[in-house]
Design an enzyme around this catalytic site. Structure first.
Site, short mmCIF file in Angstrom:
data_model
loop_
_atom_site.label_atom_id
_atom_site.label_comp_id
_atom_site.label_asym_id
_atom_site.label_seq_id
_atom_site.Cartn_x
_atom_site.Cartn_y
_atom_site.Cartn_z
N ASP A 128 -2.79 4.78 -2.65
CA ASP A 128 -3.80 5.46 -1.86
C ASP A 128 -4.10 6.85 -2.43
OD1 ASP A 128 -5.36 5.44 0.71
OD2 ASP A 128 -4.07 7.16 1.16
N GLU A 164 -6.56 4.27 -5.83
CA GLU A 164 -7.81 4.59 -5.15
C GLU A 164 -8.33 5.91 -5.71
OE1 GLU A 164 -9.47 5.16 -0.59
OE2 GLU A 164 -7.49 5.94 -1.13
N HIS A 171 -11.00 -2.39 3.46
CA HIS A 171 -10.75 -1.96 4.83
C HIS A 171 -11.49 -0.68 5.20
CE1 HIS A 171 -8.17 0.46 2.35
NE2 HIS A 171 -7.92 1.27 3.36
N ASP A 172 -12.07 -0.01 4.22
CA ASP A 172 -12.76 1.25 4.47
C ASP A 172 -14.28 1.11 4.46
OD1 ASP A 172 -10.58 2.91 4.87
OD2 ASP A 172 -10.39 3.45 2.76
N ASP A 230 0.85 -1.19 0.00
CA ASP A 230 0.00 0.00 0.00
C ASP A 230 0.89 1.24 0.00
OD1 ASP A 230 -2.34 1.65 0.38
OD2 ASP A 230 -3.26 -0.10 1.32
#
Length: 593
Positions: free
Chosen positions: A217, A275, A352-353, A110
């Site tokens: 990200d 993302e 995860h969000d 990440d």
């Protein structure tokens, strides 16, 4: 952008491996604790690589493991070249890479480079003085003053975690920008030296060690508008206003991403998935993922997975019920590519969000409906065009935190920020609605410890350890050990469904998508066609996404009398006048070859 053609089952193909690969996201703090400190770690992940390989995983995406104060679970990086000690060491990463590669799996990390931790040495230098060489590596602005002479921030923008996007720094008497928490100052991508340091320190360092690529990200937030003006007032009750138009898809964003690809990603043939928030139009997304543009391999767009949330900033956690027809429409919207296209897309329903899919899109009210709806969600996902991403626990139907748990069990900075904002409003109704919304949607739901077995701490950590988050109350009934050898389990079905996806990749990975009966609020049906292979091969997917028996779509009128059932989430294959009789939460796939 990688060009090597490879897949684990069939050797080399004429497509890059990542298109028909199954990616699996590991949230390492919650995956497996090897040493009893209650925090998941890299040795724990390494110990379960055979589990991932057996499931059918091709690429492991490891959420942030870099050194961090953990104000936002590692999305606040203090040192990109060190590992947060509770996770392990750089040597553990080397072992993870070696052991994964030995099993035919790849590993991506990440990459968080919109912002750093305020404890990062770059920011420490930047805030030390206005004439420091790294001052311009972050975004600093002088204060404004209102009519009464009171100091106010440079703009009225609201941050993602509630409150302002600006924090005043007493030492130099200026504000720094942070789209997220005040602990996460934004890097200034306008500064070329800063960009070069990002490429060298955060990307090449890990690619040289053998990492296969990155999930990137907040990839479309690097280019901010440079006029730094106030956003329109859409919430008159708050001094801070939603302003994503000020920092999403900014004026130089494609220049920056193309440079990142040219300088780092392409030379290493590193896979990239970005993302991409607040970009709800496929025409805006295409420039990021067009092969000709040479920017990113693929991106995550969040319209579908954000169903049920309110506005992205202010009322995000005021739950908004949605009909199946809306879910269908959004699925169709983002099935905008096929195997003949210059662009590519992703398929995912958990990360995860976001909260757990079986609780948001299925029915977890009873064990029977939980089992059935989780399988139907799996069938929906594996039959969609694009690269498939699974999130840890999705394959065993892990559920949201129990409704009986109080706000004290919520650890996430976003959850606590929105709750505290509601409390500060003094509005009992807002507090109630926020708690209700968190119960449906909070990021915390996806972060509770992975449920391996029925032993104390669900096998996540040894008996006597204290996990960093509470273990789910239902861990004895929902866990890997219980499902591993059960042919009727969700885990067993995922293995079968992932195999089906590989066997019929021409339809499910690369095929075109045609939605049927868009207004039907119970049955979700669509046709997949082999476009890339230029054959007449087709599949009909028909999913009963309700708790009552339904008639599926007319399969024989589309596929002919030779329609063949290749998978069903439940026993039985009865057709009435060419239409399957679907039990509650039953899904089926028929093909004509």
């Amino acid at each position: 952008m990688g060009s090597i053609s490879w897949d684990r089952q069939n050797g080399f193909t004429n497509e890059p491996y990542w298109k028909d690969a199954t990616f699996y996201q590991v949230y390492p703090a919650s995956f497996k604790d090897s040493n009893g400190d209650g925090w998941g770690d890299l040795p724990g992940l390494i110990s379960e690589l055979d589990y991932l390989s057996d499931l059918g995983v091709d690429v492991i995406w490891v959420s942030p493991i870099f050194d961090s104060p953990q104000k936002d679970m590692g999305y606040d990086v203090r040192d990109y070249q060190k590992i947060y000690a509770p996770y392990g060491s750089i040597e553990d990463v080397d072992v993870l890479l070696r052991e994964s590669h030995n099993r035919g799996m790849k590993v991506i990390l990440d990459l968080v480079v919109n912002h750093t931790s305020q404890e990062h040495e770059w920011f420490q230098e930047s805030r030390s003085s206005k004439d420091n060489p790294k001052r311009d590596w972050y975004i600093w602005k002088p204060p404004r003053y209102d009519a009464d002479g009171t100091r106010i921030p440079p703009t009225n923008w609201r941050s993602y975690f509630a409150g302002p996007t600006w924090t005043f720094d007493e030492h130099t008497q200026e504000y720094y920008l942070h789209l997220y928490a005040s602990d996460q100052p934004d890097l200034n991508w306008e500064n070329a030296a800063c960009r070069k340091a990002i490429y060298d320190n955060t990307m090449r360092f890990w690619l040289d060690r053998g990492v296969d690529g990155f999930r990137i990200d907040t990839v479309n937030k690097y280019s901010k508008r440079q006029d730094f003006v106030d956003a329109p007032v859409t919430d008159p009750n708050s001094p801070h206003q939603s302003a994503p138009e000020m920092w999403c898809n900014g004026p130089r964003i494609h220049e920056f991403i193309h440079e990142m690809n040219r300088e780092v990603l392409a030379p290493y043939e590193a896979v990239s998935v970005g993302e991409l928030s607040n970009t709800p139009d496929p025409r805006q997304v295409r420039p990021y993922v067009s092969a000709q543009a040479q920017e990113l391999d693929m991106v995550f767009e969040f319209s579908l997975i954000r169903l049920g949330t309110g506005n992205i900033l202010g009322p995000k956690y005021i739950y908004q019920p949605f009909p199946l027809s809306k879910m269908k429409t959004l699925t169709q919207k983002w099935q905008f590519v096929d195997g003949t296209d210059d662009a590519w897309t992703t398929v995912f329903v958990e990360n995860h969000d976001n909260a757990r899919a079986v609780c948001r899109f299925g029915d977890s009210s009873t064990p029977e409906l939980w089992n059935k709806s989780a399988k139907t969600i799996a069938l929906w996902q594996v039959t969609l065009t694009g690269t498939l991403f699974l999130y840890q626990g999705q394959e065993i139907g892990m559920t949201n935190m129990p409704s009986s748990w109080g706000i004290e069990e919520y650890k996430d900075v976003e959850s606590t920020g929105f709750y505290e904002e509601a409390v500060q409003s003094g509005d009992p109704e807002l507090i109630k609605k926020t708690l209700h919304g968190l119960g449906h949607l909070a990021r915390d739901h996806s972060r509770i410890p992975f449920q391996w077995d029925a032993s104390p701490n669900a096998g996540f950590a040894r008996e006597g350890a204290t996990p960093w988050m509470r273990v789910h109350d239902e861990y004895k009934s929902i866990n890997v050990a219980r499902q591993r050898d059960d042919p009727d389990s969700i885990l067993s079905f995922y293995k079968k469904a992932l195999t089906l996806r590989k066997e019929h990749r021409d339809l499910f990975v690369f095929g075109s998508f045609t939605l049927l009966d868009p207004e039907d609020e119970s049955v979700f049906s669509y046709v997949k066609r082999d476009i890339k292979g230029h054959t007449d091969k087709m599949a009909v997917v028909t999913l009963n996404m309700s708790g009552k028996q339904q008639m599926g779509t007319d399969v024989t009128s589309i596929l002919g009398d030779g329609a063949r059932l290749v998978v069903s989430t439940q026993e039985g294959s009865k057709l009435v006048d060419g239409r399957p009789v679907l039990k509650p939460w039953e899904g089926r796939v028929y093909v004509n070859h």
